[in-house]
Design a protein around this motif. Sequence first.
Motif, short mmCIF file in Angstrom:
data_model
loop_
_atom_site.label_atom_id
_atom_site.label_comp_id
_atom_site.label_asym_id
_atom_site.label_seq_id
_atom_site.Cartn_x
_atom_site.Cartn_y
_atom_site.Cartn_z
N LEU A 215 0.83 -1.20 0.00
CA LEU A 215 0.00 0.00 0.00
C LEU A 215 0.87 1.26 0.00
CD1 LEU A 215 -2.93 -0.96 2.40
CD2 LEU A 215 -2.69 -1.36 -0.05
N GLY A 216 1.74 1.36 -0.98
CA GLY A 216 2.59 2.53 -1.12
C GLY A 216 3.69 2.56 -0.09
N SER A 217 3.53 3.36 0.95
CA SER A 217 4.59 3.57 1.93
C SER A 217 4.76 2.41 2.91
CB SER A 217 4.30 4.86 2.71
OG SER A 217 3.02 4.80 3.32
N GLY A 218 3.84 1.47 2.94
CA GLY A 218 3.90 0.38 3.92
C GLY A 218 4.66 -0.83 3.44
N PHE A 219 5.79 -0.62 2.80
CA PHE A 219 6.57 -1.69 2.16
C PHE A 219 6.89 -2.82 3.14
CE2 PHE A 219 10.91 -3.11 0.59
CZ PHE A 219 10.40 -3.90 -0.42
N ASP A 220 6.44 -4.04 2.79
CA ASP A 220 6.70 -5.26 3.55
C ASP A 220 6.11 -5.25 4.95
OD1 ASP A 220 7.97 -6.56 1.50
OD2 ASP A 220 9.93 -6.69 2.45
N ALA A 221 5.24 -4.30 5.26
CA ALA A 221 4.71 -4.21 6.62
C ALA A 221 3.19 -4.14 6.70
CB ALA A 221 5.30 -2.97 7.32
N ILE A 222 2.54 -3.66 5.63
CA ILE A 222 1.09 -3.44 5.67
C ILE A 222 0.42 -4.24 4.55
CG2 ILE A 222 -0.74 -1.73 5.36
CD1 ILE A 222 0.99 0.31 6.64
N GLY A 223 -0.72 -4.78 4.87
CA GLY A 223 -1.52 -5.47 3.85
C GLY A 223 -2.99 -5.34 4.16
N LEU A 224 -3.79 -5.51 3.13
CA LEU A 224 -5.24 -5.31 3.23
C LEU A 224 -5.94 -6.54 2.68
CD1 LEU A 224 -7.46 -2.98 3.68
CD2 LEU A 224 -7.30 -2.71 1.20
N ALA A 225 -6.92 -7.07 3.42
CA ALA A 225 -7.72 -8.20 2.93
C ALA A 225 -8.89 -7.68 2.11
CB ALA A 225 -8.23 -9.03 4.11
N LEU A 226 -9.16 -8.33 0.98
CA LEU A 226 -10.20 -7.90 0.06
C LEU A 226 -11.23 -9.01 -0.16
CD1 LEU A 226 -7.81 -6.25 -2.55
CD2 LEU A 226 -9.26 -5.04 -0.89
N ASN A 227 -12.47 -8.61 -0.48
CA ASN A 227 -13.54 -9.62 -0.60
C ASN A 227 -13.60 -10.27 -1.98
OD1 ASN A 227 -14.58 -7.34 -1.90
ND2 ASN A 227 -16.64 -7.59 -1.08
N LEU A 228 -12.46 -10.81 -2.37
CA LEU A 228 -12.32 -11.67 -3.54
C LEU A 228 -11.66 -12.94 -3.01
CD1 LEU A 228 -12.46 -11.98 -6.69
CD2 LEU A 228 -10.12 -11.06 -6.73
N TYR A 229 -12.25 -14.12 -3.27
CA TYR A 229 -11.86 -15.30 -2.50
C TYR A 229 -11.44 -16.50 -3.35
CZ TYR A 229 -14.41 -12.65 1.04
OH TYR A 229 -14.85 -11.65 1.88
N ASN A 230 -10.52 -17.27 -2.77
CA ASN A 230 -10.25 -18.63 -3.23
C ASN A 230 -10.89 -19.59 -2.24
OD1 ASN A 230 -8.76 -17.70 -5.36
ND2 ASN A 230 -6.79 -18.47 -4.64
N ASP A 231 -11.51 -20.65 -2.77
CA ASP A 231 -12.09 -21.69 -1.93
C ASP A 231 -11.31 -22.99 -2.12
OD1 ASP A 231 -14.78 -20.84 -0.59
OD2 ASP A 231 -14.83 -19.93 -2.58
N MET A 232 -11.10 -23.70 -1.02
CA MET A 232 -10.41 -24.99 -1.07
C MET A 232 -11.29 -26.04 -0.41
SD MET A 232 -6.55 -23.84 0.02
CE MET A 232 -5.75 -22.46 -0.80
N TYR A 233 -11.42 -27.18 -1.06
CA TYR A 233 -12.25 -28.27 -0.56
C TYR A 233 -11.39 -29.53 -0.46
CZ TYR A 233 -15.99 -25.17 -2.23
OH TYR A 233 -16.80 -24.08 -2.48
N PHE A 234 -11.35 -30.12 0.72
CA PHE A 234 -10.62 -31.38 0.88
C PHE A 234 -11.58 -32.47 1.31
CE2 PHE A 234 -8.54 -34.62 3.39
CZ PHE A 234 -7.51 -35.01 2.54
#
Length: 304
Positions: A16-35
């Motif tokens: 997110l620009g200035s937050g290099f390697d320290a900040i991240g944001l979760a977004l409502n686009l998903y991967n689903d896994m089924y075992f």
Amino acid sequence: MTKELHVRIPATSANLGSGFDAIGLALNLYNDMYFTEDPAADTIAIEVEGEGVGEISTDFDENLVGKSMRAAAVRNQRALPQGGRLRLVNRIPTSRGLGSSSAAIVGGILIGNQLTGGGLSRQDILTLATLIEGHPDNVAPAICGGLAVSVLADGKTLTNSIPIEEGLSFITVSPEIYVSTDMARKALPKTIAYQSAVFNVSRVSYLVSSFIMKRYDTLQYGLEDRLHVPYRLKLIPGGAAVLQAALAAGAAGATISGSGSTLIAFATGCEAAIKDAMIGAFAAQGIRAVGHILKCDNTGAVIL
């Protein structure tokens, strides 16, 4: 009893620009896994649907989800089921700076942990995921949700997760260009000026406080960066023009998502116009791109 599991993991946008390697944001686009366990089988078969078909390995020992399942099993000192079926339903674009590899790691650890006794705490999962990924800025929001701010200390990943309200949207536009993490790392300078370090400390502090105080009108100042964006933007043809197009269309700020090639804009309105402007700016370079209008996921990965 046959074991069946369903895990859902959100996409993430790191740095997110200035937050290099320290900040991240979760977004409502998903991967689903089924075992699904299969006692009659002697291997775990993998099926891939959606993003990454034909690119992602279906060999359990080579697949990142499979490797992460094994890592969790080793930590629990228990064996995975000998046979089963792992179905990966992918919606997160691969190798585009939206956390597809982190989703694989986090999902694999969650499944592996559940299959081998569930002995790992959320802290254990966070630290193990960081160890596999190499840094926490993508895995932390995938696990914790929200705006995740992380540090590495005493062999652990420590994360504070800040919920983000529905009023702020995130427009991601992914061009048909691959920017590998290795390529993006090599583009960075080996040293930086003292002034640049001070610049980024002030910007990232302002960025986080802007999210907390909901001061979205000046987000762009917090996104300003001198550590990685100026160098990585050169790897994305037309990238600077796309960011300018987002701002001109009404975005409160825009920057690179992760290490690219996806670009992300922040907005409290005009989302469709911003997405169209960004896609159009890529098209002017002869580059096809796909866009999403997303919200923050404040929950993180879940076992359903």
